[in-house]
Design a protein around this motif. Sequence first.
Motif, short mmCIF file in Angstrom:
data_model
loop_
_atom_site.label_atom_id
_atom_site.label_comp_id
_atom_site.label_asym_id
_atom_site.label_seq_id
_atom_site.Cartn_x
_atom_site.Cartn_y
_atom_site.Cartn_z
N GLN A 397 0.83 -1.20 0.00
CA GLN A 397 0.00 0.00 0.00
C GLN A 397 0.87 1.26 0.00
O GLN A 397 2.01 1.22 0.42
N ASN A 400 0.94 7.50 2.82
CA ASN A 400 0.51 8.88 2.69
C ASN A 400 1.52 9.77 3.40
O ASN A 400 1.83 9.54 4.56
N GLU A 442 0.22 -4.54 3.62
CA GLU A 442 -1.13 -4.23 3.12
C GLU A 442 -1.77 -3.11 3.90
O GLU A 442 -2.86 -2.66 3.57
N GLN A 443 -1.12 -2.71 4.98
CA GLN A 443 -1.70 -1.66 5.81
C GLN A 443 -1.43 -0.29 5.18
O GLN A 443 -0.32 0.02 4.81
N HIS A 444 -2.47 0.50 5.05
CA HIS A 444 -2.27 1.88 4.61
C HIS A 444 -1.45 2.58 5.68
O HIS A 444 -1.67 2.37 6.87
N ASP A 446 0.51 6.09 7.28
CA ASP A 446 0.73 7.54 7.29
C ASP A 446 2.17 7.82 7.68
O ASP A 446 2.65 7.32 8.69
#
Length: 583
Positions: A397, A400, A442-444, A446
């Motif tokens: 992933q 951000n 797979e973890q989004h 930040d």
Amino acid sequence: MKQIINDLIAQALLELEQASQIPSGLGYNIQVTPSKDPAQGDYASNIALMLAKPSGMPPRDLAQSIVDRLAAADSIERIEIAGPGFINFFVASGTSQSIVNRILEQADSFGRSTLGQGGRIQVEFVSANPTGPLHVGHGRGAAYGATLANLLQCIGYEVQREYYVNDAGRQMHILGTSTWLRYLELCGETIEFPSNGYQGDYVWDIAATLHRENGERFRRPAEQVYADVFEDAPAGDKEKHIDHLIANAHGLLGEDDYGIVFDLALNTLVDVIRNDLHAFGVDFDGWFSERSLSDEGLIETAITRLQDNGHVYEQSGALWFRSTEFGDEKDRVVRRENGQTTYFASDIAYHMNKFDRGFGKVINIWGADHHGYIARVKASLSALGYNADDLEIQLVQFANLFENGEKISMSTRSGEFVTLRQLREDVGQDAARFFYVMRKAEQHMDFDLDLAREQSSDNPVYYLQYANARICSVNRQCAEKGLEISNTGIDLSRLDNAHEQALIKHLSLFPERVEAAALRREPHLVVNYLRELANHFHSWYNAHQFIVDDVELRDARITLASAVGQVLRNGLNLMGVSAPEKM
RNA sequence: GCGCUCGUAGCUCAGUUGGAUAGAGUGUUGGCCUCCGAAGCCAAAGGUCGUGGGUUCGACUCCCGCCGAGCGCGCCA
């Protein structure tokens, strides 16, 4: 230890079956797990709970029957039945300590195994288009892929690390033309740079090199460059605009000279990427060129093979691969109406080539935005007669990025991005590598750049490195005081307090955790393990003195500390993180 | 609209493939250096595991619906 308990239970169950106390042929799977709470022993099994229903016995009664049949073993001190029917095993003190010696004997190779049996496995990762330097968004795939490759190697696979260089296609032509336009500006031509061109400063640098090495050889008047070119956005169409510029570049320069410009841009950027990755501790065994696929006729071979297998048809002038037959949601074009093959056709050829190179397993690490692509690539492998399950796609992933509390969007095209190199210079190599792999892929995620910069001393990686530095420091002090720690005949049974027992037990788990991390493709499991290990160590360190007058105790404790240091280093090494002796 | 990945403490995230009282870090509040490195340790507080059903001895985990987030659905690469 786990295996010993497993065997004991298996034997007990067999006896129960023979005595007809439980039905035979239940098809059970014995699970033995390390306990979290010392009050629940060292290992536990839930076998009685799982077999309660099929055998028609209350779980606790069944547990008792099993325990009654368990053979005695020197390494097991006590067995208890607890809760709804768990069987808890208490390991005899003294047996677990032997792991400490094993760690020191095996040193750097503690944690390795031969599970993979030398099977050949390819890990393809990063594979970013060479249209600009790598930015922080690419870092996660790079760190994840490199660590996964290390893990697989560690458990006995022969790993090949590959980067797929997208050196064909429209994006690269946009880059080549962007370079040429910047070069024309350097020559003194007045150029309205296209909105869809690559606007990063690095394009200027390549243009400058082009000018230095070739003078004005590639200079053409701006009027000719812009002859018959569709208007740029916002009034016109930026896609048509750039395509026309590319066509004019071809026409005005001729294929040979255009090739020189194109190759300079391509080679420069591949070098930049290779150097950035190397500095990041990520090295590849192979750089596979997309262009080489068509040069060597592999695309045609692949299409022909699909045709021979009857999975290709023609419609409205184009050639289609019937991927729906293999579970894809729609069929895909492999050759366009204009005769050119698609990017997907290259990918079919590339994956065919991967398996023809003899890899038993191929792992692709892709950004999550490519997930829609999985079905068609697997479909093509099935259609070519390969086992699609041998291709494994691991999605990573996006991270951000936040700066000043705001999400920053990155675009190679606009030249607005934080490069991987900048990140490394900001937060340091170790923190960057660690940060990327500490979360499940797979973890989004930040990524707060301010936090990474300002609080780099709070970064979790220092927690692990600090533990190692403390251990090294203790060893240094022993040396200064002239205390020799003997290598043999150390009475490890002196390591008997709760901190030491917990630490020793945790040390013994390292090999299986490495194995799990590799098999599940989850490097973050190693991070978690090391964090727990450091936590146990720090607690112990604070509660007890190592350098004490009691020689036997001192020897035992320092030996244990050395083993902890060894495991910390082995684990950090897998992630490409250093373990400094002082910090 | 369809598909993929997700939703756990104020924040960032784990949760050993269905097990015992859901855990760390960070932040908040207290305590610990005449003693091997305080980049550390100990403790407190903080939860309707998005939500509603279902499956069973047992569900954060498996199944279905709904809500929400990111991404993807081209004869681009």
